[in-house]
Design an enzyme around this catalytic site. Structure first.
Site, PDB file in Angstrom:
ATOM      1  N   ALA B  10       0.812  -1.223   0.000  1.00 22.52           N
ATOM      2  CA  ALA B  10       0.000   0.000   0.000  1.00 22.52           C
ATOM      3  C   ALA B  10       0.847   1.276   0.000  1.00 22.52           C
ATOM      4  O   ALA B  10       0.795   2.079  -0.938  1.00 22.52           O
ATOM      5  CB  ALA B  10      -0.947  -0.020   1.201  1.00 22.52           C
ATOM      6  N   ALA B  40      -4.119  -6.995  -2.792  1.00 28.08           N
ATOM      7  CA  ALA B  40      -5.229  -6.537  -1.961  1.00 28.08           C
ATOM      8  C   ALA B  40      -5.181  -7.234  -0.609  1.00 28.08           C
ATOM      9  O   ALA B  40      -5.934  -8.175  -0.357  1.00 28.08           O
ATOM     10  CB  ALA B  40      -6.550  -6.817  -2.679  1.00 28.08           C
ATOM     11  N   CYS B  42      -6.317  -6.458   2.224  1.00 28.59           N
ATOM     12  CA  CYS B  42      -7.591  -6.441   2.950  1.00 28.59           C
ATOM     13  C   CYS B  42      -8.569  -7.485   2.410  1.00 28.59           C
ATOM     14  O   CYS B  42      -9.579  -7.786   3.046  1.00 28.59           O
ATOM     15  CB  CYS B  42      -8.230  -5.061   2.866  1.00 28.59           C
ATOM     16  SG  CYS B  42      -7.178  -3.766   3.552  1.00 28.59           S
ATOM     17  N   VAL B  80      15.663  -5.572   1.008  1.00 30.84           N
ATOM     18  CA  VAL B  80      16.707  -4.629   1.448  1.00 30.84           C
ATOM     19  C   VAL B  80      17.134  -5.051   2.844  1.00 30.84           C
ATOM     20  O   VAL B  80      16.320  -5.100   3.775  1.00 30.84           O
ATOM     21  CB  VAL B  80      16.183  -3.181   1.437  1.00 30.84           C
ATOM     22  CG1 VAL B  80      17.222  -2.230   2.027  1.00 30.84           C
ATOM     23  CG2 VAL B  80      15.839  -2.768   0.003  1.00 30.84           C
ATOM     24  N   ASN B 304      -1.951   4.617   2.277  1.00 30.48           N
ATOM     25  CA  ASN B 304      -1.993   5.204   0.940  1.00 30.48           C
ATOM     26  C   ASN B 304      -1.741   6.705   0.978  1.00 30.48           C
ATOM     27  O   ASN B 304      -1.011   7.245   0.157  1.00 30.48           O
ATOM     28  CB  ASN B 304      -3.359   4.938   0.296  1.00 30.48           C
ATOM     29  CG  ASN B 304      -3.405   3.580  -0.380  1.00 30.48           C
ATOM     30  OD1 ASN B 304      -2.949   3.432  -1.500  1.00 30.48           O
ATOM     31  ND2 ASN B 304      -3.934   2.589   0.302  1.00 30.48           N
ATOM     32  N   TYR B 425     -32.573  11.681   2.440  1.00 30.33           N
ATOM     33  CA  TYR B 425     -33.635  10.813   2.940  1.00 30.33           C
ATOM     34  C   TYR B 425     -34.586  10.355   1.845  1.00 30.33           C
ATOM     35  O   TYR B 425     -35.176  11.154   1.133  1.00 30.33           O
ATOM     36  CB  TYR B 425     -34.456  11.507   4.037  1.00 30.33           C
ATOM     37  CG  TYR B 425     -35.730  10.753   4.354  1.00 30.33           C
ATOM     38  CD1 TYR B 425     -35.669   9.412   4.704  1.00 30.33           C
ATOM     39  CD2 TYR B 425     -36.975  11.360   4.258  1.00 30.33           C
ATOM     40  CE1 TYR B 425     -36.826   8.688   4.954  1.00 30.33           C
ATOM     41  CE2 TYR B 425     -38.134  10.650   4.509  1.00 30.33           C
ATOM     42  CZ  TYR B 425     -38.057   9.316   4.852  1.00 30.33           C
ATOM     43  OH  TYR B 425     -39.196   8.604   5.087  1.00 30.33           O
TER      44      TYR B 425
END
Lengths: 576, 576
Positions: B10, B40, B42, B80, B304, B425
């Site tokens: 991300a 992804a 999540c 790394v 993000n 509404y």
């Protein structure tokens, strides 16, 4: 203190309840000319359609329940026919029986609502030409449907018209909508609603745009609705849904000032110009939250709040109605459409300087089931970027984004806050960059000068002065493109910059505006200083130019040929 | 300029994409030790459960797609392992093969994310004890399930734990959640989550609260999870979901300051304390939007945004991260639970003065199908009423209300704006007085001194000093009531005021808090000056006191006997 309230639906019932809570000693009399109080008028179309099977569930309160819970004296079938503001008396007529009597008041609250408009055409008063405003209207329509109706014509393509068309389709009737303007939901900006025309049509409704009814005649057992385009539609039922007008007659008679839109003029405390007479609900004009101008809101939310304010004023509380935002939503079959604040048309009319952006992100993560596109437009002030209005259409999550924009508008924030707000994300509900954030990014990039945009209305004029660059795939380009466009997919752009004209501005576009944003960044940094990308992409472009629509991959509308579009009526919709 | 980004999910992917859009000439190298980028994460639990059938849909980008669209040099399987901040070089190890090499950088961005915590108990490193953080984790769990697993134990009852329990139930496994605290979703306030315990249990999950795993042992072909209460659970799979810790090792090694919570300390421009090294995502500590204190957010939205800010800083733009609000949501079978801002527990810990209100209105008009209750708590400052936090649980419309509160919190508004905001509404979407308005009414009434409230935590102490008045119907009272309460239905209260003790404060209550509000108004105006009503009613009361729950009319939990409740563990849930 004796409080007399004229009308017992949204505004009147709210007023009575709030007075009672603030003053248990007050004498509170609600006079309602209809035979029902505090019913769910927003639910009426859904009982016609059958989604709400239980009629009684619409009757939220009765005079008995209001007496028991709030010690209100509610008299249904009692119409106030006169006001004597000097003697502080009203004249009441019993609807059944006709007996009249007088009631004194210390405070009078006028909540008479609004009346459906019947257009001045022959046959508009025919007994099978209905309106839908109250329980008896609903009962009559249902009884007409049950009496073997197979066809319905709805005149008017806004809220009630769309809800009634859906109800009739749900009941299996052949259904026609006749709408005077060139689109459904005409209070939204025109480029936004094309998808609605298509959606309603694909649900089997015959949508007649740009037509008005000129006469309604009996034709044997049927009714014949004659239209301004010379055609006519045979039907068993006609419902008029061309709007309502505030019931301001009592107020006028009492000497109260009537506003420029025909509603009762009130101050922020809901006082009319006549001492001890207040008003609330659909009959009043309030100040618009953004412009401060008078506005008729005609919706349940403001009516309830206004009633609350009127009660607080009566009971000596410090209070003020803080303006009508114009937030609204309508369910249209599987879709929803609505907005908050001002539209672009309203901003233009008022000469209010503004900027705009469009996005078409999905309502939630595309990889989670049920994801669908949303069509969002945000209007904001140049410079500081104060939010002025937003419109949202789509399948799911539309109400959520409208409400977030409504809260942002109420709070007076800028598009920069839309960029930074941290919304609730899990895959079923949104995206890590929510559509609200995404449109905030585009708006703030625009204000900061990081991007330049072009808009559908720049075409076709721009075609002669710019190079139009389609950055989609060759397959998409081949399916349809803006006629003058050249095609360089954005993924190939860095290697094909030599093909991009340097003697003219370069206007790029893609389907929704994201790939052309990337193309914009590349061009801008490689010496194409006069470049812009199409906000909202072809989705908005084709909405504006009213191209024919086709069902594309995934079941969602994509564009067909724009060449035909300029001259094409929506009746020519092609379903592939 | 050469930008090296450590981590390609991300935060890292966002950084790379934004740098590219701002600087098409930059050399951008993303080094990701895993074999997937920009996936992804999540969505992983939903592929385990099968709701997301297509594994490929989780792989949002590949090195190839990022090269094509954004000219990023993405190397997966490259870890790394060292930073030389003086020479401005990183040392890279190829995960497959082990070759090492060095890369120079002008700007280094650390987005290494976070590592699942493995508790220090025997067996936590057993090969069938899984965590769920990336694609290989997910693949391994699915492969374990497919290998004839019929039982699963999930250790940890927060986000991932609940999502995994749901996934296992969806796959038909016998599922146990082991949660160390006394409730599921322990980051929410305790009185709010009782309904979750119940909901998860009714969906067939064995919920073990107040228990922790002390060991995981092989027992034949099965695993045996031993618990702190002396019991044990036999299972085929164990998933650890007890939290994550920021991967700050590289930053530490590079000499960067580590924050008090163990994350990489960054300023608002996402710079670490080491020149030319920035950081973003789960590994960093940012400032909380309300308190300004350091916070680990560990969620995709902030990651993000942080990546975006880091990129803007690198490219010389004026930018700033505007704080983490702590907005979150989790789907729990048919329910949703989440919030924004601070909880009451967090406010107490910090000694921040606050007020609170609870409401339990339905998500949309009750007469429209599918309406269900929502449980809302709002926390705000005394005096001006600035919003401090909100929690929402329910079936539908939960994400919407959290987002409206999140927008309100971001905008810095008060509870008075919650009262006045005009939300969208129509019966399918909300109410003329939306739950947001309703809780705004209660909060502003409280601040204005129009009402006084009492709370579940006042009981049982208050029982000896006050008269507790149950204003529900005799039938409801008979079903269950607070033991010391007397019953006078609110509709009869005006006629039975003589029965209300005048020598003590009167504390009224009902089911949700609305009828007792009406009773409060009556009492307050008839000389009972020391009176209050129970905010949130018995629903909140029983959540706080953790009474056993039963399924009542409509399928929603109602209360059972509070006498038993104080001593009863949730394991004793009764399903009627």
């Amino acid at each position: 203190m004796k409080v007399v309230i004229v009308g017992g639906v949204a505004g009147g019932a709210s007023t009575g309840a709030r007075v009672r809570r603030l003053d248990d000693a007050a004498e509170i009399l609600i006079l309602e000319r209809g035979h029902y109080v505090s019913f769910a008028n927003c639910g009426l179309p859904y009982h016609v359609g059958g989604e709400i099977p239980d009629r009684d569930s619409l009757l939220l309160q009765t005079p008995e329940s209001l007496a028991a819970s709030l010690a209100l004296d509610v008299r249904t079938g009692h119409e106030v026919v006169g006001v004597d503001a000097v003697a502080k008396e009203v004249e009441v007529r019993e609807v059944d029986g006709g007996r009249t009597y007088r009631e004194t008041y210390d405070k009078l609250v006028l909540c008479p609502g609004a009346e459906p408009i019947r257009p001045p055409i022959p046959g508009a008063d025919h007994p099978r030409v209905d309106v839908l405003r109250n329980i008896p209207d609903m009962d009559r329509i249902i009884s007409d449907v049950d009496a073997h109706a197979t066809r319905a014509v709805v005149i008017g393509g806004s809220y009630i018209g769309l809800e009634m068309a859906e109800a009739f389709r749900t009941r299996g009737l052949t259904t026609t909508i006749v709408e005077r303007t060139d689109r459904l939901m005409p209070w939204l900006d025109p480029e936004m609603t094309r998808i609605l025309d298509f959606h309603v049509t694909t649900h089997g409704v015959d949508v007649r745009l740009g037509s008005s009814a000129t006469a309604i005649r009996e034709d044997g057992a049927a009714l014949l609705v004659e239209l301004s385009d010379g055609s006519s539609v045979a039907t068993d039922i006609v419902v008029l849904a061309v709007g309502v007008r505030p019931s301001a007659e009592l107020a006028r008679q009492a000497g109260a000032v009537i506003g420029p839109l025909g509603g009762i003029a009130v101050d922020a405390e809901m006082r009319t110009s006549v001492p001890d007479i207040l008003a609330a609900g659909d009959a009043v004009e309030t100040a618009h939250f953004v412009t401060g101008e008078p506005v008729l809101s005609m919706l349940a939310g403001p009516a309830n709040r206004e009633g609350r304010i009127a009660a607080e004023t009566i009971c000596g509380r410090q209070t003020a109605y803080r303006g009508t935002q114009g937030t609204a939503i309508v369910k249209v079959f599987d879709m929803a459409a609505g907005g908050t604040g001002l539209t672009e048309a309203q901003l233009r009319e008022r000469g209010i300087n503004h900027r705009k952006v469009y996005t078409h992100n999905n309502d939630h993560a595309a990889y989670y089931p049920g994801s669908s596109p949303m069509f969002i437009k945000v209007l904001f002030a140049p410079g500081e970027g104060a939010l002025l209005g937003a419109q949202v259409l789509g399948w799911d999550g539309v109400d959520k984004r409208i409400d977030v924009f409504a809260m942002a508008l109420r709070a007076g924030v800028s598009v920069f806050d839309l960029e930074h707000v941290e919304l609730a994300y899990a895959p079923p509900y949104g995206a890590a960059k929510d559509p609200v954030n995404m449109i905030g990014f585009q708006a703030s990039n625009l204000l900061k000068g990081d991007i330049r945009l072009w808009y559908p209305e720049d075409y076709p004029e721009c075609a002669s002065k710019t190079a139009i660059l389609d950055v989609r795939t060759p397959a998409e380009y081949g399916y349809w493109h803006v006629p003058e466009a050249i095609n360089i997919p954005y993924t190939e752009l860095r290697g094909r910059l030599g093909e991009v004209p340097r003697d003219r501005p370069v206007y790029s576009y893609c389907r929704s505006g994201f790939r052309s944003y990337l193309a914009y960044c590349i061009l801008d940094q490689h010496g194409f200083t006069d470049t812009a990308f199409l906000s909202g992409g072809l989705i908005t472009f084709c909405g504006f130019h009213r191209t024919p629509l086709q069902v594309g991959p995934g079941g969602f509308p994509i564009v067909a040929h724009v060449e035909d579009a300029m001259a094409t009526r929506p009746g020519a919709l092609e379903h592939v």
